[in-house]
Design a protein around this motif. Structure first.
Motif, PDB file in Angstrom:
ATOM      1  N   PHE A 321       0.832  -1.201   0.000  1.00  0.00           N
ATOM      2  CA  PHE A 321       0.000   0.000   0.000  1.00  0.00           C
ATOM      3  C   PHE A 321       0.869   1.254   0.000  1.00  0.00           C
ATOM      4  CE2 PHE A 321      -2.560   3.227   2.258  1.00  0.00           C
ATOM      5  CZ  PHE A 321      -3.632   3.302   1.388  1.00  0.00           C
ATOM      6  N   ARG A 322       1.962   1.223   0.754  1.00  0.00           N
ATOM      7  CA  ARG A 322       2.871   2.380   0.750  1.00  0.00           C
ATOM      8  C   ARG A 322       3.473   2.593  -0.636  1.00  0.00           C
ATOM      9  NH1 ARG A 322       4.216   0.201   5.900  1.00  0.00           N
ATOM     10  NH2 ARG A 322       6.077  -0.836   5.076  1.00  0.00           N
ATOM     11  N   GLY A 323       3.791   1.498  -1.328  1.00  0.00           N
ATOM     12  CA  GLY A 323       4.302   1.622  -2.687  1.00  0.00           C
ATOM     13  C   GLY A 323       3.268   2.224  -3.623  1.00  0.00           C
ATOM     14  N   ILE A 324       2.008   1.854  -3.446  1.00  0.00           N
ATOM     15  CA  ILE A 324       0.931   2.414  -4.264  1.00  0.00           C
ATOM     16  C   ILE A 324       0.783   3.908  -3.992  1.00  0.00           C
ATOM     17  CG2 ILE A 324      -1.590   2.403  -4.536  1.00  0.00           C
ATOM     18  CD1 ILE A 324      -1.439  -0.667  -4.148  1.00  0.00           C
ATOM     19  N   LEU A 325       0.867   4.301  -2.720  1.00  0.00           N
ATOM     20  CA  LEU A 325       0.778   5.727  -2.387  1.00  0.00           C
ATOM     21  C   LEU A 325       1.910   6.508  -3.036  1.00  0.00           C
ATOM     22  CD1 LEU A 325      -0.161   5.663   1.420  1.00  0.00           C
ATOM     23  CD2 LEU A 325      -1.661   6.203  -0.510  1.00  0.00           C
TER      24      LEU A 325
END
Length: 340
Positions: A321-325
């Protein structure tokens, strides 16, 4: 005639060693247990010395398991009190393993570094005040957790009659900082959805496989307002996509325990969190796609799973999710799955 004086609690009498067979010796003694009862304790080994050593190990374990109020005093080192409290927590069947792991970690990282060189009686109101102020300078949650753990340890000491009162009760209350609830904007949601559709795990990285699971998890969380562990714990038997409206039953969550890894807990974070949620169309479509991948007979199978069919680790999903953000240009805004 004056009888033999009773042994103090958690002590033992003279050790007797007798030969009970070829190369077999048994060492025995009388131990007065935590409940006041005197019991014979023994150990059998191939030599006299080995039998006595094994008996002493067994006696030490019985002393450790006994009522710590009989061995700990106000002058005892604080770490011994903390260890006794932790043992008591670990034996509490009403606490989840996740809670026990959290308490153990917070004790080690927050409380013991400050109080490890004090005795129990030296944990005074003044020292507690200074300790909490230092923790508050770093972060309010850190101070809050520190206060909770230290307060429980000292309350344990009061219950065991090691100290007469809990000094934490006299410490100043901490004021919670102002908090403004955050909500994702429609623009942010659109950016996250777009980045999730394009998200691919890098070669050799751990985490959810690059088959659209992270995208699907995001859609389900948006549609159900569930915690990440609750969404990852959904099984075939927890959903009904033929109902009008479709619904999901939140009846568990994924937890990570020290030494045992990830598994499904049979209730959410709190028992009061058990609930049935109507699902909007966009999330229902995603759930139907997930169901199409599963054997209909395997009703316990999770909707989201690893390459080998095991539960996904919540921390791996959060990392994705952090990578997507980052790809969505939303890094630095402190957006977490909880914002959903």
């Amino acid at each position: 005639m004056v009888g033999r004086p009773r042994l103090p609690i958690s002590t033992f009498g003279a050790i007797k060693t007798t030969k009970v067979g070829p190369d077999r010796y048994r060492a025995t003694t009388v131990f007065r247990d935590w409940d006041g009862q005197s019991r014979q304790v023994g150990a059998t080994r191939s030599s006299r010395n080995a039998a006595q050593a094994a008996l002493k190990v067994a006696l030490a374990a019985r002393m450790h398991a006994g009522d710590v109020g009989d061995s700990l005093q106000a002058g005892s080192p604080f770490p011994l009190l903390a260890a006794a409290w932790m043992d008591d927590v670990m034996n509490d069947v009403d606490r989840s393993q996740g809670t026990k792991d959290t308490y153990q970690r917070q004790l080690r990282l927050l409380v013991l570094p400050y109080f490890e060189n004090f005795t129990v009686r030296e944990v005074t109101v003044g020292r507690i005040e200074l300790f909490l102020k230092k923790q508050r300078e770093m972060a309010y949650p850190r101070a809050k957790h520190s206060r909770t753990i230290l307060g429980m340890i000292l309350a344990f000491a009061v219950r065991r009659e090691i100290i007469p009162r809990n000094p934490m009760n006299e410490a100043s209350r901490m004021k919670m900082p102002p908090h403004t609830p955050k909500a994702l904007t429609t623009e942010q949601i659109a950016a996250i959805r777009l980045a999730a559709r394009e998200w691919r795990m890098g070669e050799g990285r751990m985490g959810p496989r690059s088959d659209g699971q992270v995208r699907d998890i995001i859609e389900v969380m948006l549609g159900t307002a569930t915690r990440i562990g609750e969404a990852l714990a959904l099984r075939q038997c927890d959903v009904d996509m033929d109902a009008d409206p479709p619904w999901v039953n939140i009846s568990g969550t994924l937890v990570v325990h020290n030494g045992t890894g990830v598994h499904r807990q049979e209730h959410p974070k709190t028992h009061e969190s058990n609930r049935v949620i109507a699902v909007p169309q966009f999330a229902a479509d995603v759930i139907r796609q997930r169901l199409a991948l599963l054997d209909p007979e395997d009703t316990e199978h999770l909707l989201f799973f690893s390459r080998v069919g095991t539960p996904l680790a919540p921390y791996n999903v959060r990392r994705s999710f952090r990578g997507i953000l980052l790809n969505a240009g939303l890094e630095g805004l402190e957006i977490t799955p909880g914002e959903f």
